[in-house]
Design a protein around this motif. Structure first.
Motif, PDB file in Angstrom:
ATOM      1  N   LYS A   1      59.401   3.770  -9.927  1.00 42.43           N
ATOM      2  CA  LYS A   1      60.568   4.650 -10.006  1.00 42.43           C
ATOM      3  C   LYS A   1      61.174   4.820  -8.613  1.00 42.43           C
ATOM      4  CE  LYS A   1      58.654   8.190 -12.003  1.00 42.43           C
ATOM      5  NZ  LYS A   1      58.375   9.473 -12.660  1.00 42.43           N
ATOM      6  N   ASP A   2      62.493   4.761  -8.555  1.00 41.88           N
ATOM      7  CA  ASP A   2      63.175   4.956  -7.271  1.00 41.88           C
ATOM      8  C   ASP A   2      64.434   5.782  -7.522  1.00 41.88           C
ATOM      9  OD1 ASP A   2      64.479   4.888  -4.892  1.00 41.88           O
ATOM     10  OD2 ASP A   2      64.867   2.721  -4.893  1.00 41.88           O
ATOM     11  N   VAL A   3      64.380   7.063  -7.112  1.00 46.07           N
ATOM     12  CA  VAL A   3      65.517   7.963  -7.371  1.00 46.07           C
ATOM     13  C   VAL A   3      66.601   7.828  -6.302  1.00 46.07           C
ATOM     14  CG1 VAL A   3      64.160   9.650  -8.670  1.00 46.07           C
ATOM     15  CG2 VAL A   3      64.385   9.908  -6.185  1.00 46.07           C
ATOM     16  N   SER A   4      66.391   6.936  -5.331  1.00 48.00           N
ATOM     17  CA  SER A   4      67.377   6.828  -4.259  1.00 48.00           C
ATOM     18  C   SER A   4      68.464   5.773  -4.544  1.00 48.00           C
ATOM     19  CB  SER A   4      66.676   6.512  -2.927  1.00 48.00           C
ATOM     20  OG  SER A   4      66.087   5.225  -2.971  1.00 48.00           O
ATOM     21  N   ARG A   5      68.423   5.144  -5.726  1.00 40.81           N
ATOM     22  CA  ARG A   5      69.454   4.135  -6.052  1.00 40.81           C
ATOM     23  C   ARG A   5      70.675   4.803  -6.676  1.00 40.81           C
ATOM     24  NH1 ARG A   5      68.801   1.009  -2.654  1.00 40.81           N
ATOM     25  NH2 ARG A   5      67.479   2.688  -1.904  1.00 40.81           N
ATOM     26  N   THR A   6      71.814   4.143  -6.551  1.00 38.48           N
ATOM     27  CA  THR A   6      73.037   4.699  -7.135  1.00 38.48           C
ATOM     28  C   THR A   6      72.959   4.698  -8.665  1.00 38.48           C
ATOM     29  OG1 THR A   6      75.413   4.364  -7.422  1.00 38.48           O
ATOM     30  CG2 THR A   6      74.133   2.418  -6.907  1.00 38.48           C
ATOM     31  N   PRO A   7      73.394   5.807  -9.300  1.00 34.56           N
ATOM     32  CA  PRO A   7      73.290   5.901 -10.766  1.00 34.56           C
ATOM     33  C   PRO A   7      74.519   5.335 -11.482  1.00 34.56           C
ATOM     34  CG  PRO A   7      73.910   8.031  -9.857  1.00 34.56           C
ATOM     35  CD  PRO A   7      73.834   7.076  -8.690  1.00 34.56           C
ATOM     36  N   ASP A   8      75.347   4.542 -10.803  1.00 32.93           N
ATOM     37  CA  ASP A   8      76.623   4.189 -11.433  1.00 32.93           C
ATOM     38  C   ASP A   8      76.500   3.248 -12.635  1.00 32.93           C
ATOM     39  OD1 ASP A   8      76.125   1.775 -10.203  1.00 32.93           O
ATOM     40  OD2 ASP A   8      78.004   1.709  -9.070  1.00 32.93           O
ATOM     41  N   ARG A   9      75.306   2.651 -12.843  1.00 30.38           N
ATOM     42  CA  ARG A   9      75.148   1.824 -14.041  1.00 30.38           C
ATOM     43  C   ARG A   9      74.369   2.541 -15.148  1.00 30.38           C
ATOM     44  NH1 ARG A   9      76.660  -3.943 -14.229  1.00 30.38           N
ATOM     45  NH2 ARG A   9      75.536  -3.770 -16.184  1.00 30.38           N
ATOM     46  N   VAL A  10      73.993   3.787 -14.931  1.00 30.84           N
ATOM     47  CA  VAL A  10      73.247   4.506 -15.976  1.00 30.84           C
ATOM     48  C   VAL A  10      74.178   4.755 -17.166  1.00 30.84           C
ATOM     49  CG1 VAL A  10      71.925   6.565 -16.582  1.00 30.84           C
ATOM     50  CG2 VAL A  10      71.696   5.554 -14.286  1.00 30.84           C
ATOM     51  N   ARG A  11      73.730   4.337 -18.330  1.00 30.14           N
ATOM     52  CA  ARG A  11      74.589   4.365 -19.520  1.00 30.14           C
ATOM     53  C   ARG A  11      74.896   5.783 -19.986  1.00 30.14           C
ATOM     54  NH1 ARG A  11      71.329   0.114 -23.308  1.00 30.14           N
ATOM     55  NH2 ARG A  11      70.925  -1.454 -21.683  1.00 30.14           N
ATOM     56  N   ARG A  12      75.880   5.872 -20.864  1.00 33.34           N
ATOM     57  CA  ARG A  12      76.356   7.166 -21.364  1.00 33.34           C
ATOM     58  C   ARG A  12      75.334   7.901 -22.234  1.00 33.34           C
ATOM     59  NH1 ARG A  12      82.765   6.126 -22.807  1.00 33.34           N
ATOM     60  NH2 ARG A  12      83.378   5.689 -20.644  1.00 33.34           N
ATOM     61  N   ASP A  13      74.376   7.170 -22.803  1.00 35.35           N
ATOM     62  CA  ASP A  13      73.419   7.860 -23.698  1.00 35.35           C
ATOM     63  C   ASP A  13      72.403   8.702 -22.916  1.00 35.35           C
ATOM     64  OD1 ASP A  13      72.072   5.650 -22.656  1.00 35.35           O
ATOM     65  OD2 ASP A  13      71.107   5.100 -24.549  1.00 35.35           O
ATOM     66  N   VAL A  14      72.311   8.509 -21.608  1.00 36.66           N
ATOM     67  CA  VAL A  14      71.350   9.274 -20.812  1.00 36.66           C
ATOM     68  C   VAL A  14      72.021  10.562 -20.322  1.00 36.66           C
ATOM     69  CG1 VAL A  14      69.879   9.271 -18.756  1.00 36.66           C
ATOM     70  CG2 VAL A  14      70.202   7.155 -20.066  1.00 36.66           C
ATOM     71  N   SER A  15      71.517  11.692 -20.798  1.00 32.69           N
ATOM     72  CA  SER A  15      72.088  12.977 -20.416  1.00 32.69           C
ATOM     73  C   SER A  15      71.963  13.192 -18.914  1.00 32.69           C
ATOM     74  CB  SER A  15      71.368  14.095 -21.171  1.00 32.69           C
ATOM     75  OG  SER A  15      71.655  15.331 -20.559  1.00 32.69           O
ATOM     76  N   ARG A  16      73.017  13.698 -18.269  1.00 35.40           N
ATOM     77  CA  ARG A  16      72.954  13.979 -16.833  1.00 35.40           C
ATOM     78  C   ARG A  16      72.401  15.364 -16.548  1.00 35.40           C
ATOM     79  NH1 ARG A  16      74.318   9.077 -17.844  1.00 35.40           N
ATOM     80  NH2 ARG A  16      75.416   7.909 -16.218  1.00 35.40           N
ATOM     81  N   SER A  17      72.215  16.153 -17.609  1.00 33.77           N
ATOM     82  CA  SER A  17      71.595  17.460 -17.398  1.00 33.77           C
ATOM     83  C   SER A  17      70.666  17.772 -18.563  1.00 33.77           C
ATOM     84  CB  SER A  17      72.655  18.552 -17.253  1.00 33.77           C
ATOM     85  OG  SER A  17      73.573  18.478 -18.335  1.00 33.77           O
ATOM     86  N   PRO A  18      69.573  16.988 -18.657  1.00 30.72           N
ATOM     87  CA  PRO A  18      68.641  17.221 -19.771  1.00 30.72           C
ATOM     88  C   PRO A  18      68.138  18.656 -19.734  1.00 30.72           C
ATOM     89  CG  PRO A  18      67.746  15.606 -18.190  1.00 30.72           C
ATOM     90  CD  PRO A  18      69.110  15.969 -17.715  1.00 30.72           C
ATOM     91  N   GLY A  19      68.208  19.329 -20.874  1.00 27.02           N
ATOM     92  CA  GLY A  19      67.802  20.730 -20.928  1.00 27.02           C
ATOM     93  C   GLY A  19      68.677  21.617 -20.046  1.00 27.02           C
ATOM     94  N   GLY A  20      69.897  21.133 -19.759  1.00 28.62           N
ATOM     95  CA  GLY A  20      70.818  21.951 -18.960  1.00 28.62           C
ATOM     96  C   GLY A  20      70.522  21.913 -17.471  1.00 28.62           C
ATOM     97  N   ASP A  21      69.659  20.999 -17.023  1.00 31.55           N
ATOM     98  CA  ASP A  21      69.270  21.003 -15.612  1.00 31.55           C
ATOM     99  C   ASP A  21      69.549  19.636 -14.979  1.00 31.55           C
ATOM    100  OD1 ASP A  21      68.058  21.145 -13.162  1.00 31.55           O
ATOM    101  OD2 ASP A  21      66.183  22.017 -13.902  1.00 31.55           O
TER     102      ASP A  21
END
Ligand code: HEC
Length: 417
Positions: free
Chosen positions: A224-244
């Protein structure tokens, strides 16, 4: 002198003689049996063990490779069929299904791995080439893109006779026997078995994850690497799971930034079936993105919308450079963006990106260790690591990615003493 003393003195002398190599045979015989057993899973005829023993005696200490080559050569060893029909089948079978079970019938994925090893092919090809192995035994019907009958009929034949895979497997291409155009083939990823397992339902990310696990020997969690740009993360992945939104940034991005970038390569593939998965077939729709790549768009409208089969490898940079990416290419051209990330279109070029990594080469050797030495990297002795690294190095250079060399080297290393 007492009787016990005399016995222990005699034992001591024998031990000394053996350790000085003065009494040959006993040790080498055990090693011959071990090599044969690990490679084929069955007992060898006496003549085979005699021959392998002499080869071991002829090359003391470092020896074993020529004995191993003898064991897997059907023109020398009548028991060699079991290396192909049993050991190699069991080697590849768990890669062909989500459960990773070995208890699965022969299929086009396992047959292709067995054939590529038998023929000593450049093993990188299994991730990108238009390659397939079928059986040429009579009475088993021809290959079908919509069922596995051909391979099950082949497996029902006598493994030591007309169903012997060393003799019957024949190389062909996927594009010759299925509707797939050659440009859409990507080695085992586009076999019927892998497509059924990893393109059915879901979002096609499973194909990426399982290819990584089976051929680069890592799941996503450790890389896992959280330092990469998220610009290819698809629309089905919530950007605020559980509101966070912190959860997205600290967890979800770690896998999805890299994975969604690469899994874009599978945008035109779908496992097409109605009721029973096993009756389906691989559907390739060039230029038309399969619905699953853009499902649940309302989870995050501004997210990445898949419009073609482009992919980007953000993991070339950041900590996952450690997977050892390479600029070697044999089939597809190498392209990079202005940030030095590799980019491409479709599964074939992604397959080459993965197959040329150091992780791919090391993974193949580690899997052979697991099969023949019955221990994986976590249980390695220091000496195993040294030997493993040297085999990996030869695999990439002098061996030209030939897996037969890996099997015979590792069998010799684990011959026991
Ligand atoms: C350890 C890696 C990893 C992390 C972390 C991760 N995912 Fe995933 N995600 C995956 C993989 C792999 C798949 C594909 C699973 C499959 O189809 O087999 C997936 C699939 C999905 C899907 C599609 C499910 C479907 O089949 O419809 C969604 C939505 C998703 N993830 C959202 C998230 C969210 C939100 C987070 C953070 C809370 C997250 N993921 C964190 C690896 C990860």
């Amino acid at each position: 002198m007492g009787k016990t003393n005399r016995i222990s003195l005699t034992l001591c002398t024998i031990t000394l003689l053996i350790s000085q190599g003065l009494i040959a045979g006993d040790l080498e015989r055990r090693q011959a049996k071990r090599i044969h057993d690990r490679l084929t899973g069955i007992n060898a005829p006496n003549a085979t063990i005699d021959a392998m023993e002499s080869l071991l005696v002829a090359e003391p200490i470092t020896g074993g490779k020529s004995a191993a080559q003898f064991a897997i050569d059907p023109s020398l060893n009548p028991a060699a069929w079991s290396f192909y029909n049993v050991t190699l089948k069991n080697f590849a079978a768990p890669w062909t299904n989500e459960e990773q079970t070995v208890f699965t019938p022969l299929n086009d994925y396992t047959a292709t791995v067995i054939g590529a090893i038998r023929d000593g092919h450049d093993f990188r090809r299994i991730l990108y080439d238009d390659i397939l192995y079928v059986g040429n035994a009579s009475g088993i019907g021809s290959y079908s893109p919509s069922n596995n009958n051909h391979y099950e009929a082949l497996e029902a034949l006598d493994p030591a006779g007309n169903g012997n895979l060393f003799d019957t497997l024949q190389q062909t291409t996927q594009s010759a026997v299925s509707p797939l155009p050659s440009t859409a083939t990507a080695g085992i990823m586009t076999t019927r078995a892998a497509s059924m397992a990893f393109f059915s339902d879901g979002t096609n990310r499973a194909m990426f994850r399982f290819t990584l696990m089976n051929h680069l020997c890592t799941d996503l969690e450790p890389i896992k690497d959280v330092s990469r740009t998220p610009d290819r993360v698809r629309r089905d992945v919530s950007r605020s799971p559980g509101g966070d939104s912190r959860i997205f940034l600290n967890a979800c991005v770690g896998c999805h930034a890299g994975m969604d970038g690469m899994a874009g390569a599978f945008a035109y593939y779908e496992w097409d079936y109605t009721n029973d998965k096993s009756d389906g077939s691989l559907l390739y729709t060039e230029g038309a993105v399969s619905n699953k790549h853009n499902i649940n768009q309302d989870n995050f409208r501004p997210g990445y919308l898949t419009t073609d089969d482009s992919w980007v490898n953000y993991w070339r940079n950041g900590p996952n450079y450690l997977l050892g990416w390479s600029d070697n290419r044999l089939e597809t051209p190498l392209f990079k963006d202005d940030k030095n990330n590799t980019v491409g279109n479709g599964a074939k070029s992604l397959g080459e990106e993965l197959a040329n990594s150091d992780a791919f080469a090391q993974c193949q050797v580690d899997k052979v260790f697991e099969t023949l030495c019955l221990r994986g990297p976590a249980e390695y002795y220091d000496q195993d690591r040294v030997v493993r690294d040297s085999i990996v190095n030869n695999f990439k250079t002098t061996y030209n990615y030939n897996m037969r060399e890996v099997f015979t080297d590792v069998a010799a290393h684990c011959k026991g003493n």
